[in-house]
Design an enzyme around this catalytic site. Structure first.
Site, short mmCIF file in Angstrom:
data_model
loop_
_atom_site.label_atom_id
_atom_site.label_comp_id
_atom_site.label_asym_id
_atom_site.label_seq_id
_atom_site.Cartn_x
_atom_site.Cartn_y
_atom_site.Cartn_z
N GLY A 92 -9.59 -38.43 8.25
CA GLY A 92 -9.74 -38.75 6.82
C GLY A 92 -10.71 -37.82 6.12
O GLY A 92 -11.36 -36.98 6.76
N GLY A 94 -13.76 -36.75 5.26
CA GLY A 94 -15.10 -37.10 5.70
C GLY A 94 -16.19 -36.54 4.81
O GLY A 94 -17.35 -36.96 4.88
N ARG A 95 -15.84 -35.58 3.99
CA ARG A 95 -16.84 -35.01 3.07
C ARG A 95 -16.15 -34.50 1.81
O ARG A 95 -16.62 -33.56 1.18
CB ARG A 95 -17.61 -33.89 3.74
N GLY A 127 -21.42 -35.24 5.79
CA GLY A 127 -20.84 -35.19 4.44
C GLY A 127 -21.19 -33.94 3.66
O GLY A 127 -20.70 -33.73 2.56
N ARG A 184 -1.61 -34.21 3.79
CA ARG A 184 -1.44 -33.43 5.03
C ARG A 184 -0.40 -34.09 5.94
O ARG A 184 -0.08 -35.27 5.74
CB ARG A 184 -2.79 -33.42 5.78
N ASP A 258 -3.97 -32.20 10.88
CA ASP A 258 -4.64 -32.72 9.68
C ASP A 258 -5.02 -31.60 8.72
O ASP A 258 -5.50 -31.88 7.62
CB ASP A 258 -5.89 -33.53 10.07
N ASN A 259 -4.80 -30.36 9.12
CA ASN A 259 -5.06 -29.25 8.20
C ASN A 259 -3.76 -28.61 7.71
O ASN A 259 -3.78 -27.53 7.12
CB ASN A 259 -5.93 -28.18 8.89
N ASP A 268 -7.76 -26.09 3.92
CA ASP A 268 -8.95 -26.24 4.75
C ASP A 268 -9.38 -24.94 5.42
O ASP A 268 -9.14 -24.72 6.61
CB ASP A 268 -8.76 -27.34 5.80
P1 AMP Z 1 -11.77 -29.83 9.71
O1 AMP Z 1 -11.01 -29.56 10.97
O2 AMP Z 1 -12.99 -28.99 9.52
O3 AMP Z 1 -10.86 -29.70 8.52
O4 AMP Z 1 -12.33 -31.33 9.75
C1 AMP Z 1 -11.89 -32.33 10.62
C2 AMP Z 1 -12.43 -33.67 10.21
O5 AMP Z 1 -13.85 -33.69 10.25
C3 AMP Z 1 -12.06 -34.12 8.81
O6 AMP Z 1 -11.89 -35.52 8.86
C4 AMP Z 1 -13.29 -33.76 8.02
O7 AMP Z 1 -13.42 -34.52 6.85
C5 AMP Z 1 -14.38 -34.08 9.00
N1 AMP Z 1 -15.63 -33.33 8.74
C6 AMP Z 1 -15.85 -32.02 8.96
N2 AMP Z 1 -17.12 -31.70 8.65
C7 AMP Z 1 -17.72 -32.84 8.21
C8 AMP Z 1 -19.03 -33.16 7.74
N3 AMP Z 1 -20.02 -32.27 7.68
N4 AMP Z 1 -19.26 -34.45 7.37
C9 AMP Z 1 -18.31 -35.37 7.45
N5 AMP Z 1 -17.06 -35.14 7.89
C10 AMP Z 1 -16.76 -33.88 8.28
MG MG Z 2 -9.60 -30.45 7.69
#
Ligand code: AMP
Ligand code: MG
Length: 491
Positions: A92, A94-95, A127, A184, A258-259, A268
């Site tokens: 989901g 996350g930030r 976040g 996504r 998810d990307n 992303d």
């Molecule tokens: P990503 O592969 O970087 O696109 O992120 C994978 C997951 O980790 C997604 O659910 C993002 O929202 C979460 N995420 C990545 N970095 C952070 C962060 N600093 N704080 C909170 N959630 C994060």
């Molecule tokens: Mg992502």
């Protein structure tokens, strides 16, 4: 909230999906935010002019301090996904916060903040997003637009002195992203066991983005046939997208499901990279120990990801053989787009039998001679007048001459005249890509409060096919003694 978007209609269409799809969350504003860059092109898409972008309202919006409108509550959306080939369950936003959507003359655009604080989907994350990764995402989004590659876009880059701990202490930043949708594959994977929600999500996506995929009249829709029509279209778009990535030497770095965009956009930007010296197995993400997302693995990974998307539609009653039949064209669609693109890059009017051998020898030459991906294509357009600059890209120019002779033979059978070919090749082979060392230069300067490199690099990347008089430096590969930039998932 003053009406920044006076000429446009604002809302939040995603909020119309049932409750389980999202959580209402208020972004955490940056402290004493500074607008490092506003993108006039994206602003214009939203009906904003330069004065709007210089306003306090704009900074408030893009630093998480205000809403699109008083009655539009920001959301974080839920999705799941496969990370590095393993089911990761719920993830989901996350930030990221979806502020809502803006309908302007150019269409309807979702506006999303990234780095805007914790959400119910943050898991262990804080976040935050750091300045370093935010600059990379900001520049990469515009570079992709300039290259003609579908992508989420970036409206604004805002920084702050708020401290963020990564491997070392860094400072926080926020990117305001814009896309027709940030949905996504993972949004569908999340509802793979829930018929009701999966149907609602599919209907939402078809209504807004794939209306031509509806099968059956309103009131008597064939949801299985519609799902398969959408899947077939996502397969087609994804195949074309990955072909475009391959053709500019772009490695995404984290092609987790998810990307992957349901609209076939690049989404992303994390540890991505544009190759300097060509290496087919190039891995841009230092956290990718086994090279799952290497350059030459991207087409296969995309197909694997599409399988995961297809599986998630089974819950709608689509049978597996039919879903598989939607995936089957992926390879030929990818190859067609890839060959068409290579033909343009080589200045060939069409792709003929035998051209694959020429291309394979090209890649082998580049790899064995450690030639620069971008410049090897770019300078090829001028070998007729002066082969020197092109030959100089290869360790052993004699090896390059052997390939060049074959290429010249091939050109003699091509109808295009030399000057038309040169122009066409320049329009297919960028002079500038966002090389890691350039991103790093702009980051280092911005961390010292100097955005001049960022500004200049942005201007070059938005029009990467034309030479910029003051952009010489940005066309150059890293010097041999430049330490390689290690890019990881840390962002
Ligand atoms: P990503 O592969 O970087 O696109 O992120 C994978 C997951 O980790 C997604 O659910 C993002 O929202 C979460 N995420 C990545 N970095 C952070 C962060 N600093 N704080 C909170 N959630 C994060
Ligand atoms: Mg992502």
């Amino acid at each position: 909230m003053a009406d920044l978007f006076r000429s446009a209609q604002v809302g939040c269409t995603f909020a119309g999906l049932p409750l389980g799809f999202h959580a209402q969350v208020t972004p955490r504003p940056l402290t004493a935010p500074r607008l490092l860059h506003a993108n006039p092109r994206v602003a214009a898409l939203l009906g904003l002019d330069p004065a709007d972008c210089a306003s306090a309202d704009f900074l408030a919006l893009c630093s998480g301090a205000s809403r699109l409108a008083d009655d539009i509550q920001p959301l974080a959306t839920v999705y799941s996904g496969n990370q590095f080939g393993v089911w990761a369950g719920q993830l989901g936003d996350g930030r990221a916060h979806l502020l809502g959507d803006v309908s302007a003359a150019s269409g309807t655009w979702e506006i999303q903040l990234k780095g805007s604080g914790r959400t119910p989907y943050s898991r262990m994350g804080d976040g935050w997003a750091v300045l370093r990764s935010s600059i990379r995402e900001y520049l990469a989004s515009e570079a992709m637009v300039g290259l003609g590659i579908p992508t989420s876009q970036a409206l604004a880059l805002v920084s702050s002195d708020d401290r963020v701990l990564r491997e070392t202490p860094e400072t926080a930043a926020m990117v305001t992203r814009v896309a027709p949708s940030f949905i996504r594959f993972g949004h569908f994977e999340h509802w793979a066991q829930s018929h009701h929600e999966q149907k609602a999500l599919l209907e939402y996506v078809v209504d807004r983005f794939y209306p031509e995929c509806w099968v059956g009249e309103a009131g008597a829709r064939d949801i299985q046939a519609t799902a398969m029509a959408v899947l077939a279209e996502v397969v087609r778009r994804t195949a074309r997208l990955i072909a475009q990535w391959q053709l500019v030497g772009f490695c995404h770095g984290v092609m987790n499901t998810d990307n992957m965009s349901i609209l076939g956009l690049t989404l992303d930007y994390g540890p991505f990279g544009f190759m300097d010296r060509f290496s087919a197995g190039h891995v841009c993400n230092h956290s990718d120990t086994y090279g799952r997302y290497a350059w030459n693995a991207q087409p296969g990974v995309a197909r694997w990801n599409l399988y995961r998307l297809a599986e998630s539609l089974h819950v709608l009653g689509c049978d597996i053989p039919s879903l598989e039949s939607c995936l089957q064209p992926f390879e030929s669609q990818f190859l067609q787009a890839y060959h068409e693109g290579l033909a343009r890059k080589f200045g060939l009017s069409d792709w003929r039998e035998g051209d694959s051998a020429l291309a394979n020898e090209w890649w082998t030459l580049l790899e064995t001679q450690q030639a620069d991906f971008t410049l090897a294509f770019r300078h090829l357009a001028r070998v007729r007048e002066d082969a020197g600059p092109w030959l100089a890209l290869f360790r052993d120019p004699a090896a390059a001459r052997v390939w060049l002779a074959r290429y010249r033979d091939r050109l003699t059978g091509d109808p295009a005249d030399a000057s038309a070919r040169r122009l066409a090749m320049d329009a297919a082979n960028p002079l500038y890509v966002l090389r890691n060392h350039l991103a790093q230069e702009s980051i280092a300067a911005a961390q010292q409060g100097d955005v001049s490199v960022l500004n200049r690099l942005f201007n070059v990347l938005r029009a990467p096919y034309e030479p910029h008089p003051d952009g010489r430096h940005f066309a150059e590969p890293p010097k041999a003694d430049t330490p390689e930039v290690a890019v990881s998932c840390s962002s």
